[in-house]
Write a protein that holds these residues in place. Structure first.
Motif, PDB file in Angstrom:
ATOM      1  N   LEU A  12      30.910  -9.622  45.079  1.00  0.00           N
ATOM      2  CA  LEU A  12      31.600  -8.340  45.217  1.00  0.00           C
ATOM      3  C   LEU A  12      33.061  -8.515  45.614  1.00  0.00           C
ATOM      4  O   LEU A  12      33.754  -7.540  45.882  1.00  0.00           O
ATOM      5  N   ALA A  13      33.522  -9.766  45.665  1.00  0.00           N
ATOM      6  CA  ALA A  13      34.896 -10.044  46.093  1.00  0.00           C
ATOM      7  C   ALA A  13      35.208  -9.334  47.408  1.00  0.00           C
ATOM      8  O   ALA A  13      36.181  -8.584  47.532  1.00  0.00           O
ATOM      9  N   ILE A  14      34.365  -9.579  48.418  1.00  0.00           N
ATOM     10  CA  ILE A  14      34.530  -8.945  49.718  1.00  0.00           C
ATOM     11  C   ILE A  14      35.770  -9.494  50.422  1.00  0.00           C
ATOM     12  O   ILE A  14      35.982 -10.702  50.477  1.00  0.00           O
ATOM     13  N   LEU A  15      36.580  -8.600  50.983  1.00  0.00           N
ATOM     14  CA  LEU A  15      37.765  -9.019  51.715  1.00  0.00           C
ATOM     15  C   LEU A  15      37.384  -9.482  53.120  1.00  0.00           C
ATOM     16  O   LEU A  15      36.510  -8.891  53.771  1.00  0.00           O
ATOM     17  N   MET A  51      36.293   1.699  48.354  1.00  0.00           N
ATOM     18  CA  MET A  51      35.864   0.854  49.463  1.00  0.00           C
ATOM     19  C   MET A  51      36.962  -0.169  49.718  1.00  0.00           C
ATOM     20  O   MET A  51      37.128  -1.112  48.935  1.00  0.00           O
ATOM     21  N   PRO A  52      37.728   0.002  50.796  1.00  0.00           N
ATOM     22  CA  PRO A  52      38.920  -0.829  50.991  1.00  0.00           C
ATOM     23  C   PRO A  52      38.652  -2.322  51.153  1.00  0.00           C
ATOM     24  O   PRO A  52      39.553  -3.132  50.926  1.00  0.00           O
ATOM     25  N   HIS A  53      37.420  -2.687  51.506  1.00  0.00           N
ATOM     26  CA  HIS A  53      37.132  -4.100  51.731  1.00  0.00           C
ATOM     27  C   HIS A  53      36.220  -4.695  50.651  1.00  0.00           C
ATOM     28  O   HIS A  53      35.705  -5.796  50.828  1.00  0.00           O
ATOM     29  N   VAL A  54      36.038  -3.976  49.564  1.00  0.00           N
ATOM     30  CA  VAL A  54      35.299  -4.483  48.411  1.00  0.00           C
ATOM     31  C   VAL A  54      36.277  -4.582  47.248  1.00  0.00           C
ATOM     32  O   VAL A  54      36.819  -3.577  46.797  1.00  0.00           O
ATOM     33  N   MET A 244      29.199  -6.845  58.189  1.00  0.00           N
ATOM     34  CA  MET A 244      29.676  -6.214  56.956  1.00  0.00           C
ATOM     35  C   MET A 244      28.672  -5.177  56.452  1.00  0.00           C
ATOM     36  O   MET A 244      29.030  -4.054  56.079  1.00  0.00           O
ATOM     37  N   ALA A 245      27.382  -5.550  56.460  1.00  0.00           N
ATOM     38  CA  ALA A 245      26.346  -4.669  55.914  1.00  0.00           C
ATOM     39  C   ALA A 245      26.132  -3.420  56.751  1.00  0.00           C
ATOM     40  O   ALA A 245      25.605  -2.418  56.253  1.00  0.00           O
ATOM     41  N   LEU A 246      26.545  -3.451  58.016  1.00  0.00           N
ATOM     42  CA  LEU A 246      26.464  -2.247  58.846  1.00  0.00           C
ATOM     43  C   LEU A 246      27.214  -1.084  58.219  1.00  0.00           C
ATOM     44  O   LEU A 246      26.889   0.079  58.461  1.00  0.00           O
ATOM     45  N   TYR A 254      33.364  -2.253  55.726  1.00  0.00           N
ATOM     46  CA  TYR A 254      33.773  -3.237  56.718  1.00  0.00           C
ATOM     47  C   TYR A 254      34.129  -4.559  56.041  1.00  0.00           C
ATOM     48  O   TYR A 254      33.464  -4.985  55.097  1.00  0.00           O
ATOM     49  N   PRO A 255      35.155  -5.242  56.544  1.00  0.00           N
ATOM     50  CA  PRO A 255      35.483  -6.560  56.000  1.00  0.00           C
ATOM     51  C   PRO A 255      34.534  -7.612  56.539  1.00  0.00           C
ATOM     52  O   PRO A 255      33.742  -7.362  57.460  1.00  0.00           O
ATOM     53  N   LEU A 256      34.600  -8.805  55.964  1.00  0.00           N
ATOM     54  CA  LEU A 256      33.879  -9.938  56.522  1.00  0.00           C
ATOM     55  C   LEU A 256      34.579 -10.372  57.798  1.00  0.00           C
ATOM     56  O   LEU A 256      35.783 -10.652  57.799  1.00  0.00           O
ATOM     57  N   SER A 257      33.842 -10.410  58.887  1.00  0.00           N
ATOM     58  CA  SER A 257      34.404 -10.793  60.179  1.00  0.00           C
ATOM     59  C   SER A 257      33.771 -12.090  60.656  1.00  0.00           C
ATOM     60  O   SER A 257      32.706 -12.494  60.177  1.00  0.00           O
ATOM     61  N   ALA A 258      34.406 -12.736  61.614  1.00  0.00           N
ATOM     62  CA  ALA A 258      33.888 -13.988  62.155  1.00  0.00           C
ATOM     63  C   ALA A 258      32.504 -13.773  62.767  1.00  0.00           C
ATOM     64  O   ALA A 258      32.203 -12.691  63.281  1.00  0.00           O
ATOM     65  N   PRO A 259      31.649 -14.781  62.701  1.00  0.00           N
ATOM     66  CA  PRO A 259      30.307 -14.642  63.281  1.00  0.00           C
ATOM     67  C   PRO A 259      30.370 -14.467  64.792  1.00  0.00           C
ATOM     68  O   PRO A 259      31.339 -14.887  65.447  1.00  0.00           O
ATOM     69  N   VAL A 260      29.349 -13.844  65.347  1.00  0.00           N
ATOM     70  CA  VAL A 260      29.274 -13.598  66.791  1.00  0.00           C
ATOM     71  C   VAL A 260      27.946 -14.115  67.322  1.00  0.00           C
ATOM     72  O   VAL A 260      26.967 -14.253  66.583  1.00  0.00           O
ATOM     73  N   GLU A 261      27.919 -14.378  68.616  1.00  0.00           N
ATOM     74  CA  GLU A 261      26.698 -14.909  69.234  1.00  0.00           C
ATOM     75  C   GLU A 261      25.640 -13.830  69.427  1.00  0.00           C
ATOM     76  O   GLU A 261      24.450 -14.112  69.372  1.00  0.00           O
ATOM     77  N   ASP A 262      26.067 -12.591  69.639  1.00  0.00           N
ATOM     78  CA  ASP A 262      25.119 -11.539  70.004  1.00  0.00           C
ATOM     79  C   ASP A 262      25.406 -10.255  69.230  1.00  0.00           C
ATOM     80  O   ASP A 262      26.323  -9.508  69.577  1.00  0.00           O
TER      81      ASP A 262
END
Length: 342
Positions: A12-15, A51-54, A244-246, A254-262
């Motif tokens: 989907l060329a996600i930003l 969709m600004p981030h797709v 992102m899927a939220l 939503y853009p792709l963001s860095a992974p989080v622990e929780d």
């Protein structure tokens, strides 16, 4: 299970957060080039709007970009939302691509808008009834590609006479009925719409009417896959995908963001439950874990081809996941071949 079940990619060329569409397109092309070497069969791009981030609002343009930058992998739309477009223009655009890249272009078609209803109304110039005309538009599109259309008053060049494989996409029963009755390959969006997957795929397989180009049912299932060296690392990396899927649940992009622990610091209990249900056809873990899960999925549902979508923040880890995914699928194919000859 077939010993050579093809496997492909949906993109989907996600930003990424704080990156632009140009970066997304460059990453898509880099992925396609690697995928070609790893044995992937197709690289498909989905149509989404407002969709600004797709980044895949124009799949036909991106198809040309990917096809020009690769050598062998098939490139297609996963899909073009036909009610948003004139069948004539779709035939002309896809025909042009098929002429430029012979034997490499696929045409996947869907009936959903690929956006919200207000945007769909703008796309369709207020004619929202076009979704009900999908079967007729499909027939018109097929006619434009037919060599028998040479005496028609309206003809599609350079599409006329070209053999471009057409696939119907679906997330409910509607396209299962149509694909079965028209003798077309069927692609189910099980990666985000699991509710009708088993019912739709079984109906399609049991009621398929053979056609000249597709003599037996051909079922492609799209699934989410994230592979890393360990199960724990894969689950950690998957938090970027969950963030992102939220947006699907919250009706935002939503853009792709860095992974989080929780993730519990980001989603509510209700959102977590809804998202995990929506993404139940997701295979996340080590190569061994994902191999077992995909093998069971393919065998249980008699899948003819797997379509994989993987959304990770770190581009190198995303490439690595696709590489391990290919190795996992090839491994259980090899196991099946050995067992058949034992």
């Amino acid at each position: 299970m077939s010993t050579n079940t093809p496997f492909s990619i949906l993109d989907l060329a996600i930003l990424k957060k704080d990156h632009d569409a140009s970066d997304a397109y460059s990453r898509s092309l880099d992925l396609a080039r690697h995928a070609e070497r790893w044995g992937y069969n197709r690289f498909w791009l989905a149509e989404h709007h407002n969709m600004p981030h797709v980044g895949s609002s124009s799949p036909t343009v991106l198809m040309g970009y990917i096809a020009q930058g690769t050598q062998r992998i098939r490139v297609g739309s996963g899909g073009i939302m036909l009610p948003n477009h004139s069948p004539l223009m779709v035939a002309e655009q896809i025909g042009t691509l098929a002429t430029l890249y012979p034997g490499r272009i696929d045409l996947g078609l869907g009936r959903a808008p690929g956006t919200d209803q207000k945007t769909a109304a703008v796309l369709r110039r207020g004619r929202m009834e076009t979704v009900q005309e999908f079967p007729q538009d499909l027939e018109e599109l097929q006619q434009f590609f037919s060599a028998d259309n040479l005496d028609a008053e309206v003809r599609a060049f350079p599409a006329e006479g070209l053999t471009v494989p057409i696939y119907l996409l679906g997330s409910s029963m509607d396209s299962a009925y149509l694909a079965a009755s028209r003798g077309l390959p069927y692609v189910f969006a099980s990666h985000f719409a699991p509710n009708y997957f088993q019912q739709a795929s079984a109906y399609y397989q049991n009621n398929f009417q053979p056609s000249t180009n597709c003599p037996k049912p051909y079922l492609i299932a799209c699934v989410n896959v994230i592979v890393a060296d360990t199960d724990d690392e894969a689950q950690f990396l998957a938090s970027s995908f969950y963030q992102m899927a939220l947006g699907i649940i919250r009706r935002r992009s939503y853009p792709l963001s860095a992974p989080v622990e929780d993730m519990d610091q980001i989603w509510s209990m209700q959102e977590a439950a809804a998202l995990k249900h929506m993404m139940q056809y997701s295979f996340i873990g080590s190569q061994a874990t994902v191999k077992a899960g995909l093998e069971n999925f393919v065998n249980r549902h008699k899948i003819d081809e797997l379509m994989v979508t993987t959304n990770l923040y770190d581009h190198k880890k995303r490439l690595y996941s696709f590489e391990l995914t290919a190795a996992a699928i090839q491994s259980f194919q090899a196991d099946h071949l050995v067992n058949n000859h034992a």
